[in-house]
Design an enzyme around this catalytic site. Structure first.
Site, PDB file in Angstrom:
ATOM      1  CG  HIS A   1      -2.014   7.808   3.880  1.00 21.14           C
ATOM      2  ND1 HIS A   1      -2.737   6.773   3.343  1.00 21.14           N
ATOM      3  CD2 HIS A   1      -2.463   8.920   3.263  1.00 21.14           C
ATOM      4  CE1 HIS A   1      -3.578   7.231   2.427  1.00 21.14           C
ATOM      5  NE2 HIS A   1      -3.446   8.538   2.373  1.00 21.14           N
TER       6      HIS A   1
ATOM      7  CG  HIS B   1      -2.255  13.469   3.659  1.00 21.92           C
ATOM      8  ND1 HIS B   1      -1.751  13.471   2.378  1.00 21.92           N
ATOM      9  CD2 HIS B   1      -3.299  12.604   3.645  1.00 21.92           C
ATOM     10  CE1 HIS B   1      -2.471  12.646   1.617  1.00 21.92           C
ATOM     11  NE2 HIS B   1      -3.420  12.102   2.367  1.00 21.92           N
TER      12      HIS B   1
END
Ligand code: 5GP
Ligand code: ZN
Length: 133
Positions: A99, A101
């Site tokens: 992922h 951020h």
């Protein structure tokens, strides 16, 4: 069926506050907001982290992350944005599904701290150069 929490969000098996979705990736609000607007962008196909994600998916996600970062910055009137990804437990990764951020920044006391102030003073740059070039 995968036990990965982010796979479950990507597959709509558990709810997420989704702000963007296409065939390759999905972006949703982080459950615990480091700053107001903290968003995660993840691939729909499971990959452990940045080092392992498929190149084509990563390229696509980078463009999506850029567009979302601009949208979030404008919508929330942020002054700047930190884009970061943690790869590996020692680097702070807690969910082992890649992922990015997106962390909007408002001021020095907005909740997020990046510390570049403490530096190592015993690193041989020529030795490093030999190892890395
Ligand atoms: P990491 O520490 O792996 O870089 O970041 C994982 C992030 O995922 C954390 O910021 C954490 O708050 C967020 N997170 C963990 N579980 C969930 C969840 O079930 N839903 C959402 N929206 N965010 C989550
Ligand atoms: Zn996963």
């Amino acid at each position: 069926m995968s036990n990965c929490i982010f796979c479950k969000i990507a597959n709509h098996e558990i709810p997420g506050k989704i702000i963007y979705e296409d065939d390759k990736c999905i972006a949703f609000l982080d459950l615990s907001q480091v700053t107001n607007g903290h968003t995660l962008v993840i691939p729909k196909t499971h990959a452990a982290n940045f080092l392992e994600v498929d190149d084509e998916v990563l390229t696509h996600m980078t463009l999506v992350t850029k567009a979302l970062a601009n949208k979030i910055k404008d919508a929330l009137q942020a002054s700047g944005i930190n884009i970061l990804t943690n790869a590996g437990e020692i680097a702070g990764q807690t969910v082992m599904h890649f992922h990015f951020h997106i962390i909007p920044r408002f001021n020095e006391n907005d909740g997020f701290i990046v510390n570049f102030e403490k530096r190592l003073d015993d690193i041989d740059l020529d030795d490093l150069l030999n190892k890395l070039k």
